[in-house]
Design an enzyme around this catalytic site. Sequence first.
Site, short mmCIF file in Angstrom:
data_model
loop_
_atom_site.label_atom_id
_atom_site.label_comp_id
_atom_site.label_asym_id
_atom_site.label_seq_id
_atom_site.Cartn_x
_atom_site.Cartn_y
_atom_site.Cartn_z
N ASP A 195 -12.56 -5.19 3.44
CA ASP A 195 -12.94 -5.31 2.02
C ASP A 195 -13.31 -6.56 1.37
OD1 ASP A 195 -11.40 -2.93 2.35
OD2 ASP A 195 -9.84 -3.57 1.07
N TRP B 207 -3.60 6.60 2.50
CA TRP B 207 -5.15 5.81 2.61
C TRP B 207 -5.88 6.69 3.62
CZ3 TRP B 207 -2.32 2.85 -0.61
CH2 TRP B 207 -2.86 1.79 -1.25
N GLY C 57 -13.65 -0.57 4.11
CA GLY C 57 -12.52 -1.12 4.89
C GLY C 57 -12.38 -2.35 5.22
N GLU D 96 -0.39 -6.98 9.22
CA GLU D 96 -1.54 -6.43 9.14
C GLU D 96 -2.71 -7.18 9.64
OE1 GLU D 96 -2.10 -6.75 4.71
OE2 GLU D 96 -3.70 -5.54 4.61
N TYR E 224 -7.94 -12.49 4.45
CA TYR E 224 -8.23 -10.99 4.42
C TYR E 224 -9.80 -10.83 4.86
CZ TYR E 224 -7.49 -6.55 1.83
OH TYR E 224 -7.47 -5.36 1.45
N TRP E 225 -9.98 -10.40 5.97
CA TRP E 225 -11.29 -9.73 6.52
C TRP E 225 -12.29 -11.26 6.66
CZ3 TRP E 225 -11.26 -5.77 9.38
CH2 TRP E 225 -10.54 -4.73 8.74
N TYR F 147 0.85 -1.21 -0.08
CA TYR F 147 0.08 -0.05 -0.04
C TYR F 147 0.95 1.20 0.08
CZ TYR F 147 -3.26 -3.60 1.84
OH TYR F 147 -3.95 -4.66 1.97
#
Length: 441
Positions: free
Chosen positions: A169, A36, A167, A404, A360-361, A32
């Site tokens: 995602d 952001w 956020g 992360e 991720y998420w 990234y």
Amino acid sequence: MDQNQPTKIAQAKAVLEKNWQGGFTIPCEGLYPFQWNWDSGFIAIGWAHIDMERAKQEIRSLLMGQWKNGFIPHILFHNESDTYFPGPDVHASHLSPHAVSLPTSGITQPPVLGFVLEACYNISEDQELGFVSEVFDSVYNNHHYFYTNRDPKGEGLVYICHNWEAGTDNTPVWDEIWKNLDSPEYELNRRDTQHVDASNRPSNREYQHYIHLIELFKEWKYNDALIAEQCPFLIQDPLFNTMLIKSNESLINLGNLLGKKKQVEQLEKWQMLAKESFNQKLFNEELGTYVYYDLRNERHLNYVSSSSFAPLFAGIPTLEMAKKMVDWYFEKGTFSGNKDELLLCASFDPKSSHFDPKRYWRGPVWINLNWIIYRGLLRYGMEELAETIKKDTLHVLEKFGFYEYFDPRKEVLKTLEKGYGGNNFSWSAALYIDILKNTTI
Ligand code: GLC
């Protein structure tokens, strides 16, 4: 206190220092490489503990990308980099008549700036209002933008029109939308999977949907009315609205200090309606927690994720609702699992078949959500559980470093050597510093 804590704090500072670009902080090198929106908010809180001038610069740089209608984009392309897709050419913000000359994306992210400003003010030693006064109107204009453009029914609840706006995602909640979307099979020039393990990231098909939405917005020149009328992704998201409500509250506090009577009156009106509608529309009685509403298809998306508990942070549930929710999901382990099984707090319902502890998420622990829920629990006087979240948060960061996201399974964590996604991730470092202090917001 972990005896290594002073070293860890120094390491956290070093992460922020390393990611500082002389004016703003990138979330993570390579992965990234730009500024952001909500990252910058959390990062500014970290900077406020170390170097208040940098916190202010972080916020000023974010506001450089604010559009003339008050909108604040999710990415600001101050610098050039070819390590990220999609870059400024794909987003093409110049297509909007509201855009400024700095290239940005044309979608936004959770509006954290109001409460970030109050946190920075509270952290500052001199409690001097100069900076708050400098940026107050810009942040207020951002709230004005949301309530006048993103609330087609005048409910006090705003919509998001892209998963990147959430956020969160890649939460399984969005699968409901992708199911019915016939996006073109674009050739993708993805870069994320060159930096981190592809099995932790969204699939190519999902990325095609993300790009398809951006292509539609460009066709509509980022016109909000057209988006509200036609966008297939139109969601009232509990996390996003919580961030706005919490930021309303902070702007009311700061506005009172500044004597901004008219703006405070308007904020109070938005706030009252917002909280009432939030509890009426997004609280699912049967589940005893908050869910999502799909405005395009007029239906609830009844999923439980860590976003379901974020409303504690903004004081949205009554004490009674909060107690029941926390008792069921955390004390009885419906969301948190039994004590030896999961570390707090998974990002998606661990009992669901969609739960994926690595991707991720879709299950992993995220530090910003932990921080939000931790502060929410403290707000309701639930100190013991708050302490457990804090302990778990410190544990993963101190054991593995500033990754992360992290696997929530305790057994698996024993065998792992690192976290997931990017390393030296800025908000993980910034919020580590903050969670060790007692910032009041
Ligand atoms: C990921 C996260 C998003 C974050 C961005 C930059 O896309 O899902 O919330 O803002 O990375 O760190």
